[in-house]
Enzyme design. Structure first.
Site, PDB file in Angstrom:
ATOM      1  N   CYS A 150       0.779  -1.609  -0.309  1.00  0.00           N
ATOM      2  CA  CYS A 150       0.188  -0.315   0.263  1.00  0.00           C
ATOM      3  C   CYS A 150       0.657   1.304  -0.060  1.00  0.00           C
ATOM      4  CB  CYS A 150      -1.048  -0.003   1.158  1.00  0.00           C
ATOM      5  SG  CYS A 150       0.114  -0.272   2.505  1.00  0.00           S
TER       6      CYS A 150
HETATM    7  N1  LIG Z   1      -4.512  -4.101   4.936  1.00  0.00           N
HETATM    8  C1  LIG Z   1      -4.326  -3.409   4.447  1.00  0.00           C
HETATM    9  O1  LIG Z   1      -3.826  -2.463   3.972  1.00  0.00           O
HETATM   10  C2  LIG Z   1      -2.900  -4.294   3.391  1.00  0.00           C
HETATM   11  C3  LIG Z   1      -2.642  -3.534   1.487  1.00  0.00           C
HETATM   12  C4  LIG Z   1      -1.783  -4.050   0.721  1.00  0.00           C
HETATM   13  C5  LIG Z   1      -1.127  -5.782   1.572  1.00  0.00           C
HETATM   14  N2  LIG Z   1      -1.993  -6.311   2.125  1.00  0.00           N
HETATM   15  C6  LIG Z   1      -0.911  -7.419   2.800  1.00  0.00           C
HETATM   16  O2  LIG Z   1      -2.675  -8.609   1.798  1.00  0.00           O
HETATM   17  C7  LIG Z   1      -2.421  -9.102   2.707  1.00  0.00           C
HETATM   18  C8  LIG Z   1      -3.768  -9.366   3.633  1.00  0.00           C
HETATM   19  O3  LIG Z   1      -3.744  -9.183   4.571  1.00  0.00           O
HETATM   20  P1  LIG Z   1      -4.722  -8.222   5.554  1.00  0.00           P
HETATM   21  O4  LIG Z   1      -4.913  -6.721   6.031  1.00  0.00           O
HETATM   22  O5  LIG Z   1      -5.873  -8.530   4.780  1.00  0.00           O
HETATM   23  O6  LIG Z   1      -4.200  -9.267   6.457  1.00  0.00           O
HETATM   24  P2  LIG Z   1      -5.221 -10.225   8.129  1.00  0.00           P
HETATM   25  O7  LIG Z   1      -6.678  -8.678   7.686  1.00  0.00           O
HETATM   26  O8  LIG Z   1      -5.011 -10.182   8.541  1.00  0.00           O
HETATM   27  O9  LIG Z   1      -6.199 -11.377   7.235  1.00  0.00           O
HETATM   28  C9  LIG Z   1      -5.024 -12.364   6.911  1.00  0.00           C
HETATM   29  C10 LIG Z   1      -5.937 -13.261   6.319  1.00  0.00           C
HETATM   30  O10 LIG Z   1      -5.402 -14.989   5.488  1.00  0.00           O
HETATM   31  C11 LIG Z   1      -5.651 -15.571   6.531  1.00  0.00           C
HETATM   32  N3  LIG Z   1      -4.829 -16.435   6.830  1.00  0.00           N
HETATM   33  C12 LIG Z   1      -3.587 -16.395   8.285  1.00  0.00           C
HETATM   34  N4  LIG Z   1      -2.844 -18.034   7.742  1.00  0.00           N
HETATM   35  C13 LIG Z   1      -3.812 -18.062   6.916  1.00  0.00           C
HETATM   36  C14 LIG Z   1      -2.950 -19.732   6.002  1.00  0.00           C
HETATM   37  N5  LIG Z   1      -1.557 -20.462   6.927  1.00  0.00           N
HETATM   38  N6  LIG Z   1      -3.648 -20.294   5.754  1.00  0.00           N
HETATM   39  C15 LIG Z   1      -5.015 -19.818   5.416  1.00  0.00           C
HETATM   40  N7  LIG Z   1      -5.429 -18.073   5.241  1.00  0.00           N
HETATM   41  C16 LIG Z   1      -4.521 -18.017   6.299  1.00  0.00           C
HETATM   42  C17 LIG Z   1      -6.735 -15.159   8.240  1.00  0.00           C
HETATM   43  O11 LIG Z   1      -7.535 -16.242   8.353  1.00  0.00           O
HETATM   44  P3  LIG Z   1      -7.811 -16.396  10.082  1.00  0.00           P
HETATM   45  O12 LIG Z   1      -8.180 -14.559  10.120  1.00  0.00           O
HETATM   46  O13 LIG Z   1      -8.974 -17.153   9.735  1.00  0.00           O
HETATM   47  O14 LIG Z   1      -6.326 -15.933  10.197  1.00  0.00           O
HETATM   48  C18 LIG Z   1      -7.264 -14.066   7.316  1.00  0.00           C
HETATM   49  O15 LIG Z   1      -8.563 -14.155   6.693  1.00  0.00           O
HETATM   50  C19 LIG Z   1      -0.825  -9.276   3.844  1.00  0.00           C
HETATM   51  O16 LIG Z   1       0.171 -10.470   3.590  1.00  0.00           O
HETATM   52  C20 LIG Z   1      -0.978  -7.641   3.146  1.00  0.00           C
HETATM   53  O17 LIG Z   1       0.284  -7.306   4.084  1.00  0.00           O
HETATM   54  C21 LIG Z   1      -2.592  -5.443   2.830  1.00  0.00           C
END
Ligand SMILES: NC(=O)c1ccc[n+]([C@@H]2O[C@H](COP(=O)([O-])OP(=O)(O)OC[C@H]3O[C@@H](n4cnc5c(N)ncnc54)[C@H](OP(=O)(O)O)[C@@H]3O)[C@@H](O)[C@H]2O)c1
Length: 349
Positions: A150
């Site tokens: 981001c």
């Molecule tokens: N948030 C942002 O603004 C943003 C922006 C750009 C990129 N990103 C990237 O996008 C990715 C997701 O971000 P997020 O903010 O959505 O993170 P998040 O809210 O922590 O969500 C992570 C997701 O992955 C699942 N998960 C974790 N470990 C897993 C595994 N081993 N197998 C299957 N599912 C698993 C989690 O399930 P549970 O909830 O059940 O644990 C949850 O559904 C990250 O790499 C982050 O760096 C995020």
């Protein structure tokens, strides 16, 4: 019509992706998974999807995902993506990874900033950095997209034209960045609870944030020169949105051949140069010179808004995006649209 799966469906980025994809005219969501103990109907977890998406969400079952989907979005934490992506790619599927696992081409840099081993060097080589404004032609043919971070999305889009026109002193680029709390994901953490965040404002990971090398990598490609930006992220007591104020010094010691081009560029005004650079881009909006973006103007949209002003020795660029849209899920869908030759704005307007 394509069948897609989302791994990490219950996270912030996954939820946002689903919100876009259920409205997308060319997409059918066929598989949802997350780290989830007991399979649950997705709309029981997120009641807002009742009667629109009643699929069951369970632990990722790779065989099922392969049989049900042709494209898979990985909205997973880093390290989790590189465990899953290779099996999907080996089975001929396309993958858009929202994590950082395939963004940094230099393995040592990845391992230093993410404090873990890079375990998939084979597909790392193949991954295309999914910033449509710079790499659209490569994205069209890609099987694996490393969806940008981001903060880097905002910083790179804000600096690309100035670097392309040779306007800035590359040794001194200062990025003062602020993000809403959803940038850290949905996981529970004491420092992210409401009473810690609310009514406060602070810097974190000062000049050590893992997005800094990603910005350096991409700007270096544009400048054809090593770049080390100064990058200071801050946490805003808001749910979403990123605003970065970027300070650059103007290039002083130019080779003779470049001086007149540089003068002409500044005479035309930087805002017009930026408008020209992004004139065909559906999701980049340039303000008139001296007018700067605000978070409210971009939150809830896939737009990246940029304002720029030339102050003589210094140029100030201010850029704003929604971290979960242009900074994550929106950009991922934009990449999918490009890969499948759908209109680039499908699902995003
Ligand atoms: N948030 C942002 O603004 C943003 C922006 C750009 C990129 N990103 C990237 O996008 C990715 C997701 O971000 P997020 O903010 O959505 O993170 P998040 O809210 O922590 O969500 C992570 C997701 O992955 C699942 N998960 C974790 N470990 C897993 C595994 N081993 N197998 C299957 N599912 C698993 C989690 O399930 P549970 O909830 O059940 O644990 C949850 O559904 C990250 O790499 C982050 O760096 C995020």
């Amino acid at each position: 019509m394509i069948n897609v799966g989302i791994v990490g469906a219950t996270g912030y980025a996954g939820e946002e992706l689903i919100g876009i994809l259920i409205r997308h005219p060319k997409v059918r969501i066929t598989n949802l998974s997350a780290k989830i103990v007991k399979p649950r109907v997705f709309s029981e977890i997120f009641p807002k999807f009742k009667n629109t998406l009643d699929l069951v969400c369970a632990e990722p079952d790779i065989k099922k995902i392969i049989s049900q989907c042709e494209l898979v979005f990985l909205a997973l934490p880093h390290t989790a993506s590189m465990k899953i992506a290779p099996s999907l790619l080996n089975a001929g599927k396309k993958v858009i990874d929202l994590s950082a696992d395939y963004r940094l081409k230099d393995v040592k840099t990845y391992e230093k900033f993410y404090k873990t081993k890079q375990k998939d060097r084979v597909y790392l080589k193949e991954a295309i950095y999914g910033l449509p404004e710079l790499y659209r032609e490569k994205i069209k043919k890609a099987r694996l997209i490393a969806n940008p971070g981001c903060y880097p999305t905002a910083a790179i889009l804000a600096l690309a034209p100035a670097i392309a026109f040779g306007l800035v002193d590359l040794s001194q680029i200062i990025i003062d960045a602020k993000s809403g709390v959803s940038g850290a994901g949905r996981k529970a953490a004491e420092e992210l609870i409401f009473s810690e965040i609310n009514e406060d404002f602070k810097a974190y990971k000062v000049n050590t944030h893992q997005h800094m090398p990603e910005i350096n990598q991409e700007l270096a490609k544009l400048a054809n020169k090593l770049i080390n930006v100064t990058f200071v992220p801050h946490l805003l007591p808001l749910n979403r949105g990123i605003l970065e104020t970027i300070y650059v010094k103007t290039q002083r010691h130019l080779p003779a051949g470049r001086q007149s081009r540089h003068k002409e560029a500044r005479r035309q005004g930087l805002s017009s140069l930026y408008k020209k650079f992004y004139e065909k881009e559906p999701f980049v909006r340039i303000k008139d010179e001296g007018d700067f973006p605000t978070l409210k103007e971009v939150v809830g949209t896939n737009f990246c808004d940029i304002g720029i002003k030339d102050y003589g020795n210094i140029i100030i660029i201010i850029v704003a995006i929604d971290n979960l849209l242009k900074g994550a899920a929106g950009q991922a869908v934009q990449n999918m649209n490009i890969m499948y030759e759908f209109p680039e704005y499908s699902g995003l307007t």
